[in-house]
Design a protein around this motif. Sequence first.
Motif, PDB file in Angstrom:
ATOM      1  N   TRP A   1       1.260   4.013   1.497  1.00 30.72           N
ATOM      2  CA  TRP A   1       0.885   4.796   2.673  1.00 30.72           C
ATOM      3  C   TRP A   1       1.627   6.134   2.707  1.00 30.72           C
ATOM      4  CZ3 TRP A   1      -3.297   3.266   4.869  1.00 30.72           C
ATOM      5  CH2 TRP A   1      -3.585   1.924   5.092  1.00 30.72           C
TER       6      TRP A   1
ATOM      7  N   LEU B   1      -8.294   7.299   2.113  1.00 31.92           N
ATOM      8  CA  LEU B   1      -8.559   6.214   3.063  1.00 31.92           C
ATOM      9  C   LEU B   1      -7.669   6.458   4.278  1.00 31.92           C
ATOM     10  CD1 LEU B   1      -9.284   2.545   2.758  1.00 31.92           C
ATOM     11  CD2 LEU B   1      -7.241   3.138   4.072  1.00 31.92           C
TER      12      LEU B   1
ATOM     13  N   CYS C   1      -3.840   6.887   0.524  1.00 38.57           N
ATOM     14  CA  CYS C   1      -3.920   6.088   1.754  1.00 38.57           C
ATOM     15  C   CYS C   1      -3.053   6.721   2.845  1.00 38.57           C
ATOM     16  CB  CYS C   1      -3.459   4.661   1.481  1.00 38.57           C
ATOM     17  SG  CYS C   1      -4.480   3.825   0.247  1.00 38.57           S
TER      18      CYS C   1
ATOM     19  N   LEU D   1      -6.486  -0.374  -3.407  1.00 40.55           N
ATOM     20  CA  LEU D   1      -6.387   0.822  -2.569  1.00 40.55           C
ATOM     21  C   LEU D   1      -5.592   1.917  -3.273  1.00 40.55           C
ATOM     22  CD1 LEU D   1      -5.680  -0.698   0.977  1.00 40.55           C
ATOM     23  CD2 LEU D   1      -7.755   0.490   0.242  1.00 40.55           C
TER      24      LEU D   1
ATOM     25  N   VAL E   1       0.858  -1.191   0.000  1.00 40.46           N
ATOM     26  CA  VAL E   1       0.000   0.000   0.000  1.00 40.46           C
ATOM     27  C   VAL E   1       0.894   1.243   0.000  1.00 40.46           C
ATOM     28  CG1 VAL E   1      -1.777   1.278   1.257  1.00 40.46           C
ATOM     29  CG2 VAL E   1      -1.807  -1.231   1.244  1.00 40.46           C
TER      30      VAL E   1
END
Length: 663
Positions: free
Chosen positions: A23, A42, A76, A70, A21
């Motif tokens: 992030w 998110l 994210c 995602l 992901v």
Amino acid sequence: MTNRLAVSLSPYLRQHADNPVHWREWDEAAFAEARERDVPVLLSVGYAACHWCHVMAHESFEDHEVATALNEAFVCVKVDREERPDIDAVYMQATVAMTGQGGWPMTCLLTPSGDPFFAGTYLPKPQLLQLISAATEAWRTRRDEVVASGSHISERLRDIALPTTPGDLTDTRLQDASDALARGFDWQHGGFGKAPKFPPTMTLEFLLRHHARTGDERSLRMATETCEAMARGGMYDQLDGGFARYSVDAAWVVPHFEKMLYDNAQLMRLYSHHWRASGDPLSARIACETADFVVRRLGIDEGALASALDADTDGVEGLTYAWTPDQLVDVLGEEDGVRAARLLTVTADGTFEHGTSTLQLHADPDDRDWWSDARRHLLEARDTRPQPARDDKVVTSWNGLAISGLVEVGMLLERPDLVAAAQRCAAYVLDHHLVDGRLRRTSLAGRIGVSAGVADDYGNLAEGLLVLHQADGDVRWIEAATALLDTALEQFAADDGGFHDTAADAQPLLRRPRDPADNAEPSGQSALAHALLTAAALTGDARWRTAAEQAVRAGASVATRDPRFAGWTLAAAEALASGPLQVAVATDDAERATALVRAAWLSPSPGLVRVVGEPDRPGVPLLEGRPLLGDAPTAYVCHGFVCDLPRTDVTEVETALRRRATV
């Protein structure tokens, strides 16, 4: 785009640094990217010791199918709730409002302006993939509806955050709070309500103070039964000391295994106070063992204290701590292993999972030497097992709580090493976390985080420093504490006399967080109320006491409605009702004054502070104009700086304290 968490100071965020992901940490750039890409955000919030956070990470965030979905659909953002309690508070309120429940990991979908339009907690992979698909479709085809929904939710959150009506916590209302707690008390197992059960530490502190002020025996009984039940059950580590986060059952048998500094800091203080009120040797033992656990297992080289031990070991909850009868026999031999299994309620069927048991100690064994030897061997064997990870992040607020706890246990139970540990901790936090007069929330390995301190950081640290000053007389601590309180009054004060959780100059969120309820930790408001009250008693400055009174009044509606969530506010109200009671011990030889100082610490009066030092010591108002009587150490028992005649006899001081405690 890549995962940007490897450079984070948060151990929790670093746990996710290798996720596929992409992030990002919470910052304006993340939301700018969302606007540029025209996608939602998110938001995933958790903490390093969280079991279900680990589960969701393994199931979903380490999964390439989930990560691809995602990364395509969202920006994210990962947040450590312990590093950014302000962000957590805002979106947890949204989660509870939208779903009726909260918890971690918390998963929210936000518009690029930060408005939440979906909120939940742990989501299994199939459910998360379904959410991604539905949210993507809604964002593509019903954008206006989604944005309007998020805007409406944010507006409602701002309405909910309006301040409550202040009120007085009179003697009658304090008794009403004790009565309400008795109605909700579990008279079979101790504690309040049903499973899961969290340690009601601040509520028990209120009950002990209420007993000390009024003599109410039922309040003491509730505290006694809960303290014993928690200490005897599986939530307490019978081998190494220290408490797990909570019990999943009503009888305190099976813990949720993470060990948090903030819990253990408060619990060591509680058990020392219960020993003072009852003389119960179990509470004395638990207080010392918990303090030793904190220093031994959470202490870092620089002197401060780490945040937590993980709930899991190698991805398995309880792997380090649970036992079978055969494992006990393997360590202790047949006879002693069977004996230990009976003593610790380790059964063939198990009290936990997969035939394993947590350790309970429902009664101390008659042969203390045998148990001490067996316990040592079991702990040595357990230490060879895989161990839970430690979150080495230093949190200002929790170290403040620990300073108070270490000092109280050290002074009450004659453990000067614990006071020394508190001094090291206080020095680290002041030297590292105080930057240009303002507190930072966290550090890691000596590196200081960028997150600003919140109200409970100021309140709990100031209180810890003031308690430490009472033990060693060092004016550094009281000067630092009162400077922190000056800043708190300037930056956190609310119009109704209470306190916001974030500073006036903090980065704006959907709303300015403010929660007067005491939960696992004191609220920022009640933490500051205590520190202000202690500062007022030590200095005689009416400004501090007025601010403390107003903060307690601001928390009265929660205390009246549900005292279980206002334990620290109620404890402050008890101190207001009985104090300020002060003991000044003037001496030119600290060792000669030991008996007088100990008498002052052993008084359970909720509003009591004490100082010791040379007469007219600069920076210590209580010692001004307090000469020695002859050449002997001399105690002055005062109420609001109005003092009785000086005394050198310990028995006379104890009598005066008992009389003054009822004034």
